[in-house]
Scaffold this active site. Sequence first.
Site, PDB file in Angstrom:
ATOM      1  N   ASP A  11      -4.835  11.086  23.748  1.00 11.79           N
ATOM      2  CA  ASP A  11      -4.250  10.311  22.645  1.00 11.79           C
ATOM      3  C   ASP A  11      -3.542   9.104  23.230  1.00 11.79           C
ATOM      4  O   ASP A  11      -2.664   9.259  24.088  1.00 11.79           O
ATOM      5  CB  ASP A  11      -3.230  11.154  21.867  1.00 11.79           C
ATOM      6  CG  ASP A  11      -3.911  12.210  21.017  1.00 11.79           C
ATOM      7  OD1 ASP A  11      -5.155  12.192  20.928  1.00 11.79           O
ATOM      8  OD2 ASP A  11      -3.192  13.053  20.458  1.00 11.79           O
ATOM      9  N   ASP A 130     -13.625  15.575  10.727  1.00 10.71           N
ATOM     10  CA  ASP A 130     -12.609  16.630  10.719  1.00 10.71           C
ATOM     11  C   ASP A 130     -12.898  17.521   9.518  1.00 10.71           C
ATOM     12  O   ASP A 130     -13.050  17.007   8.403  1.00 10.71           O
ATOM     13  CB  ASP A 130     -11.202  16.029  10.590  1.00 10.71           C
ATOM     14  CG  ASP A 130     -10.854  15.154  11.797  1.00 10.71           C
ATOM     15  OD1 ASP A 130     -11.478  15.335  12.866  1.00 10.71           O
ATOM     16  OD2 ASP A 130      -9.964  14.292  11.672  1.00 10.71           O
TER      17      ASP A 130
END
Lengths: 252, 208
Positions: A11, A130
Amino acid sequence: MITKRIIPCLDVDHGRVKKGVNFVDLTDVGDPTEIAAAYEQQGADELVFLDITATKEHRGAMVATIEQVASQVFMPLTVGGGINSVADMQALLRAGADKCALNSAAIRHPELITQGAEKFGRQCIVVAIDVRWEAAKNRYQVVIDGGHTPVDLDAVQWAKEAVQLGAGELLVTSMDKDGTKNGFDLRLYNLLTAVVNVPIIASGGCGAIQDFTDLFQETTVDAGLAASVFHYGELTIPEVKTELKEAGVSVR
Amino acid sequence: MLAVIDYDTGNVRNVKKALDYLNIANTLTSDPVVIAQADGLILPGVGAFQKAMAELEKRHLVQVLQQQAAAGQPMLGICLGMQLLFDRSEEFGDSTGLGLLPGAVVAIPEKVGLKVPHMGWDTNQGKANNRFGQIFDQEATYFVHSFYVQTAAKNIAATVNYGVTIPSVVQQNNVVGMQFHPEKSGQVGLAGLKAFKEMCADAAFSRN
Protein backbone atom coordinates in the site's frame (compact mmCIF):
# COMPACT_ATOMS: atom_id res chain seq x y z
CA MET A 1 5.14 -24.81 -17.72
CA ILE A 2 4.38 -21.42 -16.27
CA THR A 3 5.10 -21.39 -12.56
CA LYS A 4 2.59 -20.26 -9.93
CA ARG A 5 3.27 -16.72 -8.76
CA ILE A 6 3.59 -15.42 -5.21
CA ILE A 7 2.85 -11.71 -5.08
CA PRO A 8 3.32 -9.32 -2.15
CA CYS A 9 1.09 -6.26 -2.21
CA LEU A 10 2.30 -2.86 -1.01
CA ASP A 11 0.00 0.00 0.00
CA VAL A 12 1.54 3.29 -1.10
CA ASP A 13 0.50 6.67 0.27
CA HIS A 14 2.19 9.79 -1.10
CA GLY A 15 5.20 7.79 -2.26
CA ARG A 16 5.60 5.93 1.04
CA VAL A 17 4.72 2.34 1.86
CA LYS A 18 2.07 2.25 4.58
CA LYS A 19 2.05 -0.39 7.31
CA GLY A 20 5.50 -1.24 8.54
CA VAL A 21 7.51 -3.82 6.74
CA ASN A 22 9.85 -5.56 9.14
CA PHE A 23 11.04 -8.78 7.56
CA VAL A 24 14.54 -7.63 6.65
CA ASP A 25 17.00 -4.99 7.70
CA LEU A 26 15.56 -1.99 5.96
CA THR A 27 17.13 1.35 6.68
CA ASP A 28 13.87 3.04 5.73
CA VAL A 29 10.74 0.97 6.40
CA GLY A 30 8.63 3.19 4.17
CA ASP A 31 10.78 3.37 1.05
CA PRO A 32 9.03 1.55 -1.83
CA THR A 33 12.25 0.95 -3.76
CA GLU A 34 14.10 -0.56 -0.83
CA ILE A 35 11.16 -2.79 0.05
CA ALA A 36 10.66 -3.84 -3.59
CA ALA A 37 14.34 -4.73 -3.89
CA ALA A 38 14.14 -6.80 -0.70
CA TYR A 39 11.15 -8.71 -2.08
CA GLU A 40 12.97 -9.28 -5.38
CA GLN A 41 15.88 -10.67 -3.38
CA GLN A 42 13.47 -13.02 -1.55
CA GLY A 43 12.13 -14.37 -4.83
CA ALA A 44 8.78 -12.60 -5.19
CA ASP A 45 7.43 -13.16 -8.70
CA GLU A 46 5.71 -9.81 -9.11
CA LEU A 47 4.78 -6.82 -7.00
CA VAL A 48 1.45 -5.05 -6.73
CA PHE A 49 1.48 -1.42 -5.67
CA LEU A 50 -1.82 -0.09 -4.45
CA ASP A 51 -2.10 3.69 -4.46
CA ILE A 52 -4.23 4.35 -1.39
CA THR A 53 -4.31 8.12 -1.74
CA ALA A 54 -5.34 7.82 -5.33
CA THR A 55 -6.61 11.30 -5.93
CA LYS A 56 -5.89 13.26 -9.03
CA GLU A 57 -3.64 15.73 -7.22
CA HIS A 58 -1.49 12.94 -5.87
CA ARG A 59 -1.26 10.88 -9.05
CA GLY A 60 2.18 12.31 -9.77
CA ALA A 61 3.57 10.82 -6.58
CA MET A 62 2.71 7.29 -7.69
CA VAL A 63 4.23 7.84 -11.14
CA ALA A 64 7.42 9.07 -9.50
CA THR A 65 7.43 6.08 -7.14
CA ILE A 66 7.10 3.61 -10.01
CA GLU A 67 9.77 5.44 -12.00
CA GLN A 68 12.13 5.06 -9.05
CA VAL A 69 11.29 1.42 -8.29
CA ALA A 70 11.57 0.41 -11.97
CA SER A 71 15.08 1.85 -12.19
CA GLN A 72 16.31 -0.47 -9.42
CA VAL A 73 14.03 -3.51 -9.45
CA PHE A 74 13.71 -5.67 -12.57
CA MET A 75 10.56 -7.71 -12.20
CA PRO A 76 6.92 -7.31 -13.22
CA LEU A 77 5.20 -4.39 -11.48
CA THR A 78 1.43 -3.94 -11.28
CA VAL A 79 -0.13 -0.69 -10.12
CA GLY A 80 -3.69 -0.19 -8.92
CA GLY A 81 -5.76 2.39 -7.11
CA GLY A 82 -7.50 5.39 -8.56
CA ILE A 83 -6.67 4.76 -12.22
CA ASN A 84 -9.41 6.62 -14.09
CA SER A 85 -8.22 7.21 -17.63
CA VAL A 86 -6.06 5.99 -20.48
CA ALA A 87 -3.73 8.89 -19.67
CA ASP A 88 -3.30 7.56 -16.10
CA MET A 89 -2.41 4.15 -17.50
CA GLN A 90 0.00 5.60 -20.03
CA ALA A 91 1.84 7.61 -17.37
CA LEU A 92 2.26 4.55 -15.13
CA LEU A 93 3.30 2.20 -17.94
CA ARG A 94 5.75 4.77 -19.24
CA ALA A 95 7.21 5.07 -15.75
CA GLY A 96 7.96 1.35 -15.78
CA ALA A 97 4.79 -0.43 -14.64
CA ASP A 98 3.95 -3.57 -16.59
CA LYS A 99 0.26 -3.72 -15.77
CA CYS A 100 -2.47 -1.40 -14.55
CA ALA A 101 -5.25 -2.66 -12.31
CA LEU A 102 -8.67 -1.05 -12.75
CA ASN A 103 -11.24 -1.51 -9.99
CA SER A 104 -14.04 1.02 -9.34
CA ALA A 105 -13.31 2.84 -12.61
CA ALA A 106 -13.89 -0.39 -14.54
CA ILE A 107 -17.41 -0.61 -13.07
CA ARG A 108 -18.23 3.04 -13.69
CA HIS A 109 -16.57 3.22 -17.11
CA PRO A 110 -16.26 -0.32 -18.54
CA GLU A 111 -15.07 1.19 -21.85
CA LEU A 112 -11.79 2.02 -20.09
CA ILE A 113 -10.93 -1.70 -20.10
CA THR A 114 -11.34 -1.87 -23.86
CA GLN A 115 -9.55 1.40 -24.52
CA GLY A 116 -6.60 0.31 -22.38
CA ALA A 117 -6.45 -3.14 -23.98
CA GLU A 118 -6.54 -1.66 -27.48
CA LYS A 119 -3.83 0.86 -26.77
CA PHE A 120 -1.44 -1.17 -24.61
CA GLY A 121 -2.45 -4.80 -25.14
CA ARG A 122 -4.67 -6.98 -22.96
CA GLN A 123 -1.69 -8.22 -20.97
CA CYS A 124 -1.34 -4.71 -19.49
CA ILE A 125 -4.91 -4.52 -18.23
CA VAL A 126 -5.82 -6.18 -14.95
CA VAL A 127 -9.36 -5.84 -13.66
CA ALA A 128 -9.43 -5.92 -9.87
CA ILE A 129 -12.68 -7.09 -8.28
CA ASP A 130 -13.53 -6.93 -4.57
CA VAL A 131 -16.29 -9.37 -3.72
CA ARG A 132 -18.51 -10.27 -0.79
CA TRP A 133 -20.81 -13.27 -0.38
CA GLU A 134 -24.42 -12.11 -0.63
CA ALA A 135 -26.40 -14.88 1.08
CA ALA A 136 -29.83 -13.42 0.24
CA LYS A 137 -29.10 -13.78 -3.45
CA ASN A 138 -26.83 -16.80 -3.16
CA ARG A 139 -24.07 -15.06 -5.10
CA TYR A 140 -20.83 -13.14 -4.79
CA GLN A 141 -21.49 -9.43 -5.01
CA VAL A 142 -19.16 -6.77 -6.40
CA VAL A 143 -18.15 -4.01 -3.97
CA ILE A 144 -16.31 -0.86 -5.09
CA ASP A 145 -14.71 2.25 -3.61
CA GLY A 146 -12.30 0.30 -1.46
CA GLY A 147 -14.99 -1.91 0.00
CA HIS A 148 -17.48 0.85 0.75
CA THR A 149 -20.05 0.70 -2.06
CA PRO A 150 -21.91 -2.53 -2.86
CA VAL A 151 -23.00 -2.86 -6.47
CA ASP A 152 -25.99 -4.88 -7.66
CA LEU A 153 -23.79 -7.11 -9.76
CA ASP A 154 -22.83 -10.78 -9.67
CA ALA A 155 -19.05 -10.93 -9.41
CA VAL A 156 -18.70 -14.06 -11.54
CA GLN A 157 -20.82 -12.45 -14.25
CA TRP A 158 -18.74 -9.26 -14.02
CA ALA A 159 -15.53 -11.28 -14.32
CA LYS A 160 -16.78 -12.77 -17.58
CA GLU A 161 -17.77 -9.37 -18.91
CA ALA A 162 -14.47 -7.78 -17.92
CA VAL A 163 -12.58 -10.44 -19.88
CA GLN A 164 -14.83 -9.93 -22.89
CA LEU A 165 -14.13 -6.21 -22.68
CA GLY A 166 -10.38 -6.84 -22.80
CA ALA A 167 -9.06 -7.66 -19.32
CA GLY A 168 -5.92 -9.79 -19.61
CA GLU A 169 -5.92 -10.82 -15.96
CA LEU A 170 -8.19 -10.64 -12.91
CA LEU A 171 -7.17 -9.78 -9.36
CA VAL A 172 -10.01 -10.97 -7.17
CA THR A 173 -10.15 -10.18 -3.47
CA SER A 174 -12.53 -11.92 -1.11
CA MET A 175 -13.64 -9.30 1.41
CA ASP A 176 -15.11 -12.03 3.61
CA LYS A 177 -11.71 -13.66 3.90
CA ASP A 178 -9.55 -10.55 3.89
CA GLY A 179 -7.85 -10.12 7.25
CA THR A 180 -9.16 -13.42 8.65
CA LYS A 181 -5.97 -15.39 7.95
CA ASN A 182 -8.02 -18.57 7.62
CA GLY A 183 -7.36 -19.33 3.97
CA PHE A 184 -8.30 -18.22 0.48
CA ASP A 185 -11.91 -18.49 -0.69
CA LEU A 186 -11.44 -21.62 -2.79
CA ARG A 187 -15.09 -21.83 -3.83
CA LEU A 188 -14.92 -18.33 -5.31
CA TYR A 189 -11.83 -19.10 -7.39
CA ASN A 190 -13.24 -22.38 -8.67
CA LEU A 191 -16.35 -20.53 -9.84
CA LEU A 192 -14.18 -17.97 -11.62
CA THR A 193 -11.73 -20.32 -13.31
CA ALA A 194 -14.68 -22.27 -14.69
CA VAL A 195 -15.88 -19.26 -16.68
CA VAL A 196 -12.81 -17.24 -17.69
CA ASN A 197 -9.58 -18.26 -19.39
CA VAL A 198 -7.27 -15.44 -18.29
CA PRO A 199 -4.85 -15.65 -15.36
CA ILE A 200 -6.42 -15.04 -11.94
CA ILE A 201 -4.66 -13.64 -8.89
CA ALA A 202 -6.32 -14.73 -5.64
CA SER A 203 -6.27 -12.35 -2.71
CA GLY A 204 -7.63 -12.30 0.81
CA GLY A 205 -7.34 -14.73 3.69
CA CYS A 206 -3.76 -15.96 3.54
CA GLY A 207 -2.41 -16.73 7.02
CA ALA A 208 -0.22 -19.79 6.60
CA ILE A 209 1.84 -21.60 3.98
CA GLN A 210 -0.82 -24.30 3.79
CA ASP A 211 -3.24 -21.66 2.48
CA PHE A 212 -1.06 -21.22 -0.63
CA THR A 213 -0.75 -24.98 -1.00
CA ASP A 214 -4.53 -25.40 -0.79
CA LEU A 215 -5.04 -22.55 -3.25
CA PHE A 216 -2.79 -24.09 -5.90
CA GLN A 217 -3.85 -27.70 -5.32
CA GLU A 218 -7.58 -27.12 -5.18
CA THR A 219 -8.00 -24.38 -7.80
CA THR A 220 -6.31 -23.51 -11.09
CA VAL A 221 -5.59 -19.86 -10.25
CA ASP A 222 -2.21 -18.58 -11.36
CA ALA A 223 -1.10 -16.49 -8.44
CA GLY A 224 -1.65 -15.81 -4.76
CA LEU A 225 -1.37 -12.33 -3.31
CA ALA A 226 -0.75 -11.45 0.31
CA ALA A 227 0.31 -8.39 2.26
CA SER A 228 0.60 -8.55 6.03
CA VAL A 229 1.93 -12.12 6.34
CA PHE A 230 4.91 -11.07 4.24
CA HIS A 231 5.31 -7.54 5.57
CA TYR A 232 5.41 -8.68 9.18
CA GLY A 233 7.69 -11.60 8.43
CA GLU A 234 5.12 -14.20 9.53
CA LEU A 235 5.89 -15.98 6.28
CA THR A 236 8.86 -15.57 3.99
CA ILE A 237 8.67 -16.13 0.27
CA PRO A 238 11.51 -18.70 0.24
CA GLU A 239 9.80 -20.86 2.86
CA VAL A 240 6.46 -20.64 1.03
CA LYS A 241 8.13 -21.69 -2.21
CA THR A 242 10.08 -24.52 -0.59
CA GLU A 243 6.88 -26.01 0.82
CA LEU A 244 4.99 -25.53 -2.42
CA LYS A 245 7.74 -27.36 -4.30
CA GLU A 246 7.59 -30.23 -1.81
CA ALA A 247 3.83 -30.36 -2.34
CA GLY A 248 4.40 -30.68 -6.08
CA VAL A 249 3.37 -27.15 -7.05
CA SER A 250 5.52 -25.63 -9.78
CA VAL A 251 7.16 -22.43 -8.52
CA ARG A 252 10.21 -20.44 -9.52
CA MET B 1 27.98 2.19 -26.54
CA LEU B 2 24.83 0.17 -27.21
CA ALA B 3 22.01 1.64 -29.26
CA VAL B 4 18.49 0.83 -28.09
CA ILE B 5 16.22 1.28 -31.09
CA ASP B 6 13.54 3.84 -30.28
CA TYR B 7 10.51 3.29 -32.51
CA ASP B 8 7.44 4.00 -30.39
CA THR B 9 6.99 0.60 -28.86
CA GLY B 10 6.22 -0.37 -25.28
CA ASN B 11 9.17 -1.34 -23.17
CA VAL B 12 12.02 0.72 -24.64
CA ARG B 13 12.54 2.69 -21.45
CA ASN B 14 12.59 -0.40 -19.22
CA VAL B 15 15.40 -1.85 -21.33
CA LYS B 16 17.27 1.42 -20.96
CA LYS B 17 16.70 1.39 -17.18
CA ALA B 18 18.21 -2.10 -16.93
CA LEU B 19 21.27 -1.09 -18.99
CA ASP B 20 21.71 2.06 -16.89
CA TYR B 21 21.50 -0.04 -13.72
CA LEU B 22 24.26 -2.28 -15.10
CA ASN B 23 26.37 0.78 -16.01
CA ILE B 24 26.31 -0.24 -19.66
CA ALA B 25 26.64 2.87 -21.83
CA ASN B 26 23.59 3.14 -24.04
CA THR B 27 21.43 5.54 -25.97
CA LEU B 28 17.84 5.49 -27.15
CA THR B 29 17.93 6.34 -30.84
CA SER B 30 16.42 5.92 -34.27
CA ASP B 31 19.30 7.76 -35.99
CA PRO B 32 21.02 5.53 -38.61
CA VAL B 33 24.39 7.24 -38.02
CA VAL B 34 24.30 6.58 -34.26
CA ILE B 35 23.08 3.03 -34.94
CA ALA B 36 25.96 2.32 -37.36
CA GLN B 37 28.55 3.52 -34.85
CA ALA B 38 27.21 1.53 -31.89
CA ASP B 39 29.00 -1.57 -30.59
CA GLY B 40 25.67 -3.34 -30.62
CA LEU B 41 21.94 -2.86 -31.13
CA ILE B 42 18.97 -3.79 -29.00
CA LEU B 43 15.57 -4.03 -30.63
CA PRO B 44 12.89 -4.10 -27.90
CA GLY B 45 9.22 -4.42 -28.64
CA VAL B 46 5.78 -4.94 -27.18
CA GLY B 47 2.60 -5.03 -29.22
CA ALA B 48 1.66 -6.16 -32.67
CA PHE B 49 4.10 -7.37 -35.36
CA GLN B 50 2.64 -5.47 -38.29
CA LYS B 51 2.48 -2.14 -36.47
CA ALA B 52 6.05 -2.53 -35.22
CA MET B 53 7.31 -3.20 -38.76
CA ALA B 54 5.40 -0.12 -39.97
CA GLU B 55 7.06 1.98 -37.24
CA LEU B 56 10.50 0.71 -38.33
CA GLU B 57 9.70 1.46 -41.97
CA LYS B 58 8.46 4.94 -41.09
CA ARG B 59 11.90 5.64 -39.60
CA HIS B 60 13.70 4.02 -42.60
CA LEU B 61 15.24 1.49 -40.22
CA VAL B 62 14.41 -1.78 -41.98
CA GLN B 63 17.25 -1.50 -44.46
CA VAL B 64 19.58 -0.03 -41.83
CA LEU B 65 19.05 -3.02 -39.52
CA GLN B 66 19.47 -5.46 -42.41
CA GLN B 67 22.74 -3.82 -43.49
CA GLN B 68 24.12 -3.68 -39.95
CA ALA B 69 23.26 -7.33 -39.32
CA ALA B 70 24.98 -8.32 -42.58
CA ALA B 71 28.03 -6.29 -41.55
CA GLY B 72 28.29 -8.36 -38.38
CA GLN B 73 27.09 -5.82 -35.84
CA PRO B 74 25.77 -7.64 -32.73
CA MET B 75 22.01 -7.34 -32.45
CA LEU B 76 19.59 -8.42 -29.71
CA GLY B 77 15.84 -8.58 -30.29
CA ILE B 78 13.66 -8.79 -27.18
CA CYS B 79 10.13 -10.27 -27.12
CA LEU B 80 8.37 -8.80 -30.18
CA GLY B 81 11.81 -7.47 -31.16
CA MET B 82 13.01 -11.08 -31.40
CA GLN B 83 10.02 -12.04 -33.54
CA LEU B 84 10.74 -9.13 -35.91
CA LEU B 85 14.16 -10.66 -36.67
CA PHE B 86 12.47 -13.52 -38.57
CA ASP B 87 11.19 -13.81 -42.14
CA ARG B 88 7.46 -13.45 -41.51
CA SER B 89 4.60 -13.62 -39.03
CA GLU B 90 1.07 -14.91 -39.28
CA GLU B 91 -0.18 -12.34 -36.73
CA PHE B 92 -3.09 -10.49 -38.44
CA GLY B 93 -2.62 -12.30 -41.74
CA ASP B 94 0.84 -12.62 -43.22
CA SER B 95 3.43 -9.93 -42.44
CA THR B 96 7.01 -9.64 -43.58
CA GLY B 97 9.73 -9.35 -40.95
CA LEU B 98 13.35 -8.22 -41.08
CA GLY B 99 14.51 -11.59 -42.41
CA LEU B 100 17.71 -11.65 -40.36
CA LEU B 101 16.94 -15.14 -39.06
CA PRO B 102 15.22 -17.94 -41.01
CA GLY B 103 11.80 -18.89 -39.72
CA ALA B 104 8.24 -17.83 -39.07
CA VAL B 105 6.20 -16.47 -36.19
CA VAL B 106 3.00 -18.41 -35.50
CA ALA B 107 0.25 -18.38 -32.86
CA ILE B 108 0.63 -20.47 -29.70
CA PRO B 109 -2.05 -23.16 -30.10
CA GLU B 110 -4.87 -22.95 -27.54
CA LYS B 111 -4.94 -26.16 -25.55
CA VAL B 112 -6.97 -27.24 -22.58
CA GLY B 113 -5.47 -25.88 -19.37
CA LEU B 114 -2.98 -23.62 -21.17
CA LYS B 115 -3.85 -19.96 -21.23
CA VAL B 116 -2.83 -17.65 -24.05
CA PRO B 117 -0.96 -15.30 -23.75
CA HIS B 118 1.87 -17.35 -22.31
CA MET B 119 2.38 -15.00 -19.37
CA GLY B 120 4.52 -15.43 -16.30
CA TRP B 121 7.76 -17.08 -15.21
CA ASP B 122 8.73 -20.17 -17.17
CA THR B 123 11.81 -22.37 -16.89
CA ASN B 124 14.28 -22.51 -19.77
CA GLN B 125 16.19 -25.50 -21.07
CA GLY B 126 19.42 -24.08 -22.42
CA LYS B 127 22.05 -25.55 -24.72
CA ALA B 128 25.47 -25.98 -23.14
CA ASN B 129 27.34 -24.85 -26.26
CA ASN B 130 25.79 -21.36 -26.31
CA ARG B 131 26.68 -18.55 -23.90
CA PHE B 132 23.05 -17.52 -23.50
CA GLY B 133 21.92 -21.13 -23.31
CA GLN B 134 24.31 -21.64 -20.40
CA ILE B 135 23.07 -18.57 -18.53
CA PHE B 136 19.39 -19.39 -18.82
CA ASP B 137 19.50 -23.18 -18.47
CA GLN B 138 17.08 -24.25 -15.67
CA GLU B 139 16.37 -20.58 -14.91
CA ALA B 140 12.90 -19.07 -14.95
CA THR B 141 12.40 -15.85 -16.91
CA TYR B 142 9.39 -13.61 -17.46
CA PHE B 143 7.34 -14.10 -20.63
CA VAL B 144 4.36 -12.24 -22.09
CA HIS B 145 3.47 -13.33 -25.64
CA SER B 146 0.81 -15.00 -27.76
CA PHE B 147 2.98 -15.89 -30.77
CA TYR B 148 6.20 -17.90 -30.99
CA VAL B 149 8.90 -18.56 -33.56
CA GLN B 150 9.51 -21.72 -35.53
CA THR B 151 13.08 -22.04 -36.73
CA ALA B 152 15.72 -24.72 -37.37
CA ALA B 153 17.14 -26.40 -34.25
CA LYS B 154 20.62 -25.05 -34.96
CA ASN B 155 19.40 -21.49 -34.35
CA ILE B 156 17.85 -22.32 -30.96
CA ALA B 157 19.88 -21.73 -27.79
CA ALA B 158 17.11 -22.28 -25.23
CA THR B 159 13.48 -23.36 -25.10
CA VAL B 160 10.48 -23.55 -22.79
CA ASN B 161 7.73 -26.14 -22.99
CA TYR B 162 4.17 -24.81 -23.16
CA GLY B 163 2.23 -27.52 -24.92
CA VAL B 164 4.56 -26.75 -27.81
CA THR B 165 8.31 -26.18 -27.65
CA ILE B 166 8.82 -22.43 -27.64
CA PRO B 167 12.29 -21.13 -28.56
CA SER B 168 13.13 -18.70 -25.75
CA VAL B 169 16.62 -17.75 -26.95
CA VAL B 170 17.78 -17.89 -30.56
CA GLN B 171 21.15 -17.05 -32.05
CA GLN B 172 22.75 -17.16 -35.46
CA ASN B 173 26.20 -15.61 -35.40
CA ASN B 174 25.82 -11.93 -34.44
CA VAL B 175 22.02 -11.94 -34.23
CA VAL B 176 20.41 -12.94 -30.92
CA GLY B 177 16.78 -13.02 -29.81
CA MET B 178 15.16 -13.45 -26.40
CA GLN B 179 11.44 -14.21 -26.30
CA PHE B 180 11.22 -13.36 -22.59
CA HIS B 181 11.92 -9.95 -21.06
CA PRO B 182 15.47 -9.98 -19.64
CA GLU B 183 14.78 -6.50 -18.26
CA LYS B 184 11.94 -7.97 -16.15
CA SER B 185 13.54 -11.30 -15.23
CA GLY B 186 15.47 -10.33 -12.13
CA GLN B 187 19.17 -11.10 -11.72
CA VAL B 188 19.35 -13.81 -14.38
CA GLY B 189 17.77 -11.45 -16.91
CA LEU B 190 20.36 -8.82 -16.11
CA ALA B 191 23.07 -11.48 -16.54
CA GLY B 192 21.72 -12.07 -20.06
CA LEU B 193 21.98 -8.38 -20.92
CA LYS B 194 25.50 -8.30 -19.53
CA ALA B 195 26.44 -11.28 -21.68
CA PHE B 196 25.16 -9.45 -24.74
CA LYS B 197 27.28 -6.44 -23.79
CA GLU B 198 30.31 -8.77 -23.55
CA MET B 199 29.47 -10.24 -26.94
CA CYS B 200 29.46 -6.68 -28.33
CA ALA B 201 32.80 -5.92 -26.70
CA ASP B 202 34.28 -9.11 -28.20
CA ALA B 203 33.00 -8.14 -31.65
CA ALA B 204 34.35 -4.58 -31.32
CA PHE B 205 37.69 -6.05 -30.27
CA SER B 206 37.88 -8.39 -33.26
CA ARG B 207 36.92 -5.61 -35.69
CA ASN B 208 39.81 -3.42 -34.54
